[in-house]
Scaffold this motif. Sequence first.
Motif, mmCIF file in Angstrom:
data_model
loop_
_atom_site.group_PDB
_atom_site.id
_atom_site.type_symbol
_atom_site.label_atom_id
_atom_site.label_comp_id
_atom_site.label_asym_id
_atom_site.label_seq_id
_atom_site.Cartn_x
_atom_site.Cartn_y
_atom_site.Cartn_z
ATOM 1 N N ILE A 120 0.833 -1.210 0.000
ATOM 2 C CA ILE A 120 0.000 0.000 0.000
ATOM 3 C C ILE A 120 0.864 1.256 0.000
ATOM 4 O O ILE A 120 0.577 2.237 -0.699
ATOM 5 N N GLU A 121 1.943 1.207 0.770
ATOM 6 C CA GLU A 121 2.862 2.351 0.805
ATOM 7 C C GLU A 121 3.488 2.587 -0.561
ATOM 8 O O GLU A 121 3.636 3.734 -1.007
ATOM 9 N N GLU A 122 3.819 1.500 -1.254
ATOM 10 C CA GLU A 122 4.381 1.625 -2.596
ATOM 11 C C GLU A 122 3.382 2.269 -3.567
ATOM 12 O O GLU A 122 3.772 2.919 -4.540
ATOM 13 N N GLN A 123 2.093 2.064 -3.277
ATOM 14 C CA GLN A 123 1.049 2.631 -4.137
ATOM 15 C C GLN A 123 0.721 4.083 -3.777
ATOM 16 O O GLN A 123 -0.140 4.702 -4.410
ATOM 17 N N GLY A 124 1.397 4.602 -2.744
ATOM 18 C CA GLY A 124 1.185 5.998 -2.378
ATOM 19 C C GLY A 124 0.126 6.228 -1.319
ATOM 20 O O GLY A 124 -0.348 7.358 -1.143
ATOM 21 N N PHE A 125 -0.255 5.175 -0.572
ATOM 22 C CA PHE A 125 -1.250 5.303 0.496
ATOM 23 C C PHE A 125 -0.590 4.988 1.842
ATOM 24 O O PHE A 125 0.464 4.352 1.900
ATOM 25 N N ASP A 126 -1.244 5.404 2.912
ATOM 26 C CA ASP A 126 -0.695 5.121 4.230
ATOM 27 C C ASP A 126 -1.726 4.451 5.146
ATOM 28 O O ASP A 126 -1.711 4.625 6.356
ATOM 29 N N TYR A 127 -2.638 3.681 4.555
ATOM 30 C CA TYR A 127 -3.664 3.011 5.349
ATOM 31 C C TYR A 127 -3.054 1.886 6.196
ATOM 32 O O TYR A 127 -2.217 1.126 5.698
ATOM 33 N N PRO A 128 -3.503 1.750 7.428
ATOM 34 C CA PRO A 128 -3.086 0.590 8.219
ATOM 35 C C PRO A 128 -3.830 -0.656 7.747
ATOM 36 O O PRO A 128 -4.882 -0.562 7.110
ATOM 37 N N ILE A 129 -3.285 -1.815 8.058
ATOM 38 C CA ILE A 129 -3.896 -3.088 7.685
ATOM 39 C C ILE A 129 -4.131 -3.916 8.938
ATOM 40 O O ILE A 129 -3.280 -3.994 9.825
ATOM 41 N N GLU A 130 -5.292 -4.534 9.000
ATOM 42 C CA GLU A 130 -5.571 -5.502 10.063
ATOM 43 C C GLU A 130 -5.948 -6.826 9.416
ATOM 44 O O GLU A 130 -6.884 -6.894 8.621
ATOM 45 N N ALA A 131 -5.228 -7.883 9.763
ATOM 46 C CA ALA A 131 -5.516 -9.219 9.223
ATOM 47 C C ALA A 131 -5.885 -10.145 10.377
ATOM 48 O O ALA A 131 -5.131 -10.275 11.348
ATOM 49 N N VAL A 132 -7.039 -10.762 10.280
ATOM 50 C CA VAL A 132 -7.501 -11.686 11.322
ATOM 51 C C VAL A 132 -8.125 -12.909 10.664
ATOM 52 O O VAL A 132 -8.569 -12.857 9.515
ATOM 53 N N VAL A 133 -8.141 -14.003 11.414
ATOM 54 C CA VAL A 133 -8.864 -15.199 10.978
ATOM 55 C C VAL A 133 -10.056 -15.360 11.899
ATOM 56 O O VAL A 133 -9.899 -15.461 13.120
ATOM 57 N N GLU A 134 -11.234 -15.361 11.342
ATOM 58 C CA GLU A 134 -12.437 -15.464 12.160
ATOM 59 C C GLU A 134 -13.593 -16.004 11.325
ATOM 60 O O GLU A 134 -13.554 -15.986 10.094
#
Length: 223
Positions: A120-134
Motif C-alpha cells: 500500500i505504501e508503494e502505491q502511495g497510500f498510508d492506510y493501516p492493515i488488520e488481518a484476522v482469521v475469524e
Amino acid sequence: MKEALEKLQNIKILLAALLIGLAGTLFFTGLNTVRLKRENREIKARLDREIQQGIAGEVFRLHVIANSDTEKDQELKLKVKTRIVEYLKEILGEDAGLEETKEAVLTHLTEIEQEAENFIEEQGFDYPIEAVVEKTYFPEKTYGDCTFPAGEYEALKVKIGSAKGQNWWCVLYPSLCFLDDTYGIVTEEKKEDLKEVLTAEEFQEILGDSRGKKKLRFGFRWF
C-alpha cells in the motif's frame, strides 16, 4: 303423505351427513396439505443448513474490505488481494491442504499485514492493515458459475484503513482466487479440476443445480 315426508326428511338428513362428512374430509385434507408443506419447508431448511455447514467445514475464504467506496480505494482493494494471494501461494506451494492453509495463514498473520502495508505504501497510500482469521457471516455469493450458500465461514479477513468500503471475497482453499481475472470467471479448466475432485452431487450443487442438492463435502487441493 306422512311416509313421503318421512322419506324426504331422511334424505335431507342423509344429504346433510354427507355434506358434513365431505366438509370434514376437505378440512382435514387442507390441514394435512398445510402440515406437509410446513414439513417440506423444514426438511429443505435443514438440508440447506447441512449443505452450508458441510461446505463451510471444508473451505477457507479470503475477505478483503476496502477503506472506502472511492474509485481509488476500490482499485487498491483489488491490488491488495492480488498481492496477498501471491504471497500465500509463495509460502503454501501447490499441494497445501485445508489445515495446512489455515495454519500457514495463522502463523503468518503479522507477515501478511506487513506485506499488505508495504504494498500500500508503494502505491502511495498510508492506510493501516488488520488481518484476522475469524468466522464471518457471508450472504449467498456467486463466483463465476460457482454459488456458495449464505452462512458462517472461516476466513482470512483483511481490513484496509477504515474498512468502510465494499468488500471483495474469494476462496483460498480450494483456490478460486484468480490473479489474472478481476471478475472471477470460472474457466472450463477450473471446472474440470472441480469435477475431478467432487462427487457428481457436489459438483451440481456448487454450480447451482438444485436437483443434485445433498450434503456437500469438499476434499480437494489448492489449484
